[in-house]
Design a protein around this motif. Structure first.
Motif, PDB file in Angstrom:
ATOM      1  N   LEU A  61       0.897  -1.197  -0.072  1.00  0.00           N
ATOM      2  CA  LEU A  61       0.016   0.015  -0.030  1.00  0.00           C
ATOM      3  C   LEU A  61       0.803   1.180   0.015  1.00  0.00           C
ATOM      4  CD1 LEU A  61      -2.719  -1.009   2.399  1.00  0.00           C
ATOM      5  CD2 LEU A  61      -3.077  -0.399   0.195  1.00  0.00           C
ATOM      6  N   MET A  65       1.445   1.427  -4.277  1.00  0.00           N
ATOM      7  CA  MET A  65       0.235   2.284  -4.363  1.00  0.00           C
ATOM      8  C   MET A  65       0.474   3.666  -4.188  1.00  0.00           C
ATOM      9  SD  MET A  65      -2.703  -0.240  -3.228  1.00  0.00           S
ATOM     10  CE  MET A  65      -4.085   0.837  -3.531  1.00  0.00           C
ATOM     11  N   LEU A  67       0.871   5.516  -1.540  1.00  0.00           N
ATOM     12  CA  LEU A  67      -0.030   6.221  -0.553  1.00  0.00           C
ATOM     13  C   LEU A  67       0.920   7.220   0.155  1.00  0.00           C
ATOM     14  CD1 LEU A  67      -2.436   3.767   0.812  1.00  0.00           C
ATOM     15  CD2 LEU A  67      -2.793   5.390  -0.912  1.00  0.00           C
ATOM     16  N   LYS A  68       2.325   6.912   0.382  1.00  0.00           N
ATOM     17  CA  LYS A  68       3.266   7.763   0.990  1.00  0.00           C
ATOM     18  C   LYS A  68       3.090   9.194   0.530  1.00  0.00           C
ATOM     19  CE  LYS A  68       7.989   7.593   2.175  1.00  0.00           C
ATOM     20  NZ  LYS A  68       9.238   6.746   2.117  1.00  0.00           N
ATOM     21  N   ASP A  70       1.028  10.487  -2.174  1.00  0.00           N
ATOM     22  CA  ASP A  70      -0.214  10.998  -2.639  1.00  0.00           C
ATOM     23  C   ASP A  70      -0.952  11.857  -2.190  1.00  0.00           C
ATOM     24  OD1 ASP A  70      -1.547  11.105  -5.277  1.00  0.00           O
ATOM     25  OD2 ASP A  70      -1.686   8.924  -5.552  1.00  0.00           O
ATOM     26  N   LEU A  74      -6.816  10.301  -0.815  1.00  0.00           N
ATOM     27  CA  LEU A  74      -6.793   8.836  -1.194  1.00  0.00           C
ATOM     28  C   LEU A  74      -6.115   8.148   0.100  1.00  0.00           C
ATOM     29  CD1 LEU A  74      -6.567   6.854  -3.290  1.00  0.00           C
ATOM     30  CD2 LEU A  74      -4.104   7.376  -4.007  1.00  0.00           C
ATOM     31  N   ARG A  75      -5.375   8.759   0.694  1.00  0.00           N
ATOM     32  CA  ARG A  75      -4.776   8.124   1.878  1.00  0.00           C
ATOM     33  C   ARG A  75      -5.948   7.703   3.167  1.00  0.00           C
ATOM     34  NH1 ARG A  75      -0.345  12.150   3.443  1.00  0.00           N
ATOM     35  NH2 ARG A  75       0.071  12.803   1.525  1.00  0.00           N
ATOM     36  N   VAL A  77      -9.198   7.385   2.291  1.00  0.00           N
ATOM     37  CA  VAL A  77     -10.097   6.027   1.922  1.00  0.00           C
ATOM     38  C   VAL A  77      -9.161   5.086   1.670  1.00  0.00           C
ATOM     39  CG1 VAL A  77     -11.048   5.469  -0.413  1.00  0.00           C
ATOM     40  CG2 VAL A  77     -11.180   7.756   0.199  1.00  0.00           C
ATOM     41  N   ALA A  78      -8.081   4.756   1.523  1.00  0.00           N
ATOM     42  CA  ALA A  78      -7.187   3.660   1.596  1.00  0.00           C
ATOM     43  C   ALA A  78      -7.187   3.052   3.263  1.00  0.00           C
ATOM     44  CB  ALA A  78      -5.987   3.679   0.912  1.00  0.00           C
ATOM     45  N   SER A  79      -7.023   4.204   4.153  1.00  0.00           N
ATOM     46  CA  SER A  79      -6.887   3.770   5.654  1.00  0.00           C
ATOM     47  C   SER A  79      -8.132   3.382   6.181  1.00  0.00           C
ATOM     48  CB  SER A  79      -6.062   4.920   6.403  1.00  0.00           C
ATOM     49  OG  SER A  79      -7.107   6.020   6.263  1.00  0.00           O
ATOM     50  N   GLY A  81     -10.543   1.643   4.368  1.00  0.00           N
ATOM     51  CA  GLY A  81     -10.767   0.283   3.787  1.00  0.00           C
ATOM     52  C   GLY A  81      -9.915  -0.693   4.416  1.00  0.00           C
ATOM     53  N   PHE A  82      -8.572  -0.192   4.767  1.00  0.00           N
ATOM     54  CA  PHE A  82      -7.615  -1.046   5.500  1.00  0.00           C
ATOM     55  C   PHE A  82      -8.039  -1.475   7.085  1.00  0.00           C
ATOM     56  CE2 PHE A  82      -3.628  -2.152   7.541  1.00  0.00           C
ATOM     57  CZ  PHE A  82      -3.191  -3.313   6.734  1.00  0.00           C
TER      58      PHE A  82
END
Length: 105
Positions: A61, A65, A67-68, A70, A74-75, A77-79, A81-82
């Motif tokens: 991730l 991806m 995320l670091k 971006d 986006l971070r 939303v991804a967090s 989901g994670f």
């Protein structure tokens, strides 16, 4: 006129050395998960392998991806989901680790 190609959005791509470091870390984690399959730890085998899988997922991730570096949305939303995946894994572990060994009568 100088034509410098810069992407419209997003950070610059990661370097080859960072990709190699992440690749080596993923291989080490793969060896750790294979090694734990041969060590009898009882119910902690599952917990340790899930911990290793979470570490591998975080590496993918963050670095692949991007995320670091971006956008913050986006971070977020991804967090979220994670975090939801972690809740589902935690609930599944709670169910599996508290089951009785014998048959239900």
């Amino acid at each position: 006129m100088k034509n410098s190609h810069t992407p419209a959005s997003g950070p610059r791509p990661p370097s080859l050395s960072s990709h190699l470091k992440v690749f080596i870390a993923l291989l080490v984690l793969l060896l750790a998960s294979v090694g734990t399959a041969y060590i009898p730890m009882g119910p902690f085998n599952l917990a340790s392998n899930i911990g290793i899988a979470v570490a591998k997922a975080l590496l993918v991730l963050v670095f692949f991806m991007r995320l670091k570096t971006d956008s913050p949305l986006l971070r977020i939303v991804a967090s979220i989901g994670f975090a939801w995946v972690l809740v589902l894994i935690g609930l599944s572990l709670t169910d599996i680790l508290t089951r009785g060994i014998g048959p239900v009568s």
